[in-house]
Scaffold this motif. Structure first.
Motif, mmCIF file in Angstrom:
data_model
loop_
_atom_site.group_PDB
_atom_site.id
_atom_site.type_symbol
_atom_site.label_atom_id
_atom_site.label_comp_id
_atom_site.label_asym_id
_atom_site.label_seq_id
_atom_site.Cartn_x
_atom_site.Cartn_y
_atom_site.Cartn_z
ATOM 1 N N VAL A 34 -54.095 -68.544 44.492
ATOM 2 C CA VAL A 34 -53.824 -69.978 44.456
ATOM 3 C C VAL A 34 -54.783 -70.647 43.477
ATOM 4 O O VAL A 34 -55.983 -70.409 43.520
ATOM 5 C CB VAL A 34 -54.011 -70.610 45.857
ATOM 6 N N THR A 45 -50.510 -77.125 41.072
ATOM 7 C CA THR A 45 -50.873 -75.912 41.798
ATOM 8 C C THR A 45 -49.960 -74.763 41.403
ATOM 9 O O THR A 45 -48.766 -74.943 41.227
ATOM 10 C CB THR A 45 -50.794 -76.161 43.320
ATOM 11 N N ILE A 47 -49.014 -70.849 42.717
ATOM 12 C CA ILE A 47 -49.078 -69.900 43.825
ATOM 13 C C ILE A 47 -48.529 -68.564 43.330
ATOM 14 O O ILE A 47 -47.397 -68.492 42.849
ATOM 15 C CB ILE A 47 -48.214 -70.358 45.028
ATOM 16 N N VAL A 56 -47.712 -66.135 51.346
ATOM 17 C CA VAL A 56 -48.965 -66.745 50.903
ATOM 18 C C VAL A 56 -49.048 -68.113 51.581
ATOM 19 O O VAL A 56 -48.393 -69.069 51.158
ATOM 20 C CB VAL A 56 -49.015 -66.909 49.367
ATOM 21 N N VAL A 58 -50.740 -71.702 52.630
ATOM 22 C CA VAL A 58 -51.685 -72.637 52.019
ATOM 23 C C VAL A 58 -51.836 -73.879 52.886
ATOM 24 O O VAL A 58 -50.951 -74.229 53.667
ATOM 25 C CB VAL A 58 -51.255 -73.046 50.591
ATOM 26 N N GLU A 66 -55.894 -71.378 50.023
ATOM 27 C CA GLU A 66 -55.306 -70.294 50.804
ATOM 28 C C GLU A 66 -55.663 -70.521 52.261
ATOM 29 O O GLU A 66 -56.742 -71.006 52.578
ATOM 30 C CB GLU A 66 -55.852 -68.943 50.346
#
Length: 190
Positions: A34, A45, A47, A56, A58, A66
């Protein structure tokens, strides 16, 4: 050849959060999975959701961090995006100009969370769920994914409110599963 959607965001508008305020200053957050870069109030952002088996998770806040499997706002796996417990969103049709001008979620529409999964739905790559499940458009001619002409108002479980717009699904090398989005705090969480 992979066609990519390039988005230019002209300027960031100043917004305030609601409920527990989103902090919008501080250092950039980097990790292997991230990365968030601040451009004024607007954050971008990336990812790395490349693995077809691994989510994943967040947490949205000052930056996107994360998270653990127990406490998360959003989680990503390839094109699939799910909202965490207590997180709700509204879908707003519109392009980048509409996203830049969007300042409050009050009149945007109904808040909706993730649908309850009974175990009978197919779980796996690309399963659209909840308001964020349809963030992309799929081109069957060249088998590519691009962000749709829509963005989202998101209310986190702690009451923070933000706008979020998906920008890309590929990195510069054309690797799929590298989800990129812009976001900023807004008003209007009730």
């Amino acid at each position: 050849m992979i066609k990519r959607l390039s988005v230019t965001l002209a300027g960031a508008l100043l917004f305030t959060g609601c409920g527990d305020e989103l902090e919008t200053s501080g250092p950039e957050q980097e990790s292997d999975v991230v990365a968030t870069v601040a451009e004024g109030e607007l954050k971008r952002t990336t990812i790395q959701a490349i693995d077809e088996e691994t989510w994943v998770p967040v947490v949205l806040g000052q930056t996107v961090l994360e998270a653990t499997d127990d406490a998360w706002d959003l989680r990503f796996r390839r094109i699939a995006v799910e909202m965490g417990p207590g997180v709700e969103a509204q879908t707003i049709e519109g392009g980048v100009e509409d996203f830049n001008a969007f300042a409050t979620a009050d009149a945007a529409g109904e808040w909706a969370g993730e649908p309850e999964v009974t175990g009978e739905e197919p779980v796996g790559r690309g399963r659209p769920t909840g308001p964020l499940g349809g963030w992309f458009d799929y081109n069957p001619m060249n088998h590519t994914v691009s962000p749709g002409e829509r963005f989202y108002a998101v209310r986190t479980a702690d009451g923070a409110c933000l706008k979020l717009r998906f920008e890309d699904y590929y990195d510069e090398a054309g690797t799929a599963g590298v989800v990129q989005f812009s976001w900023a705090p807004i008003e209007g969480c009730r």
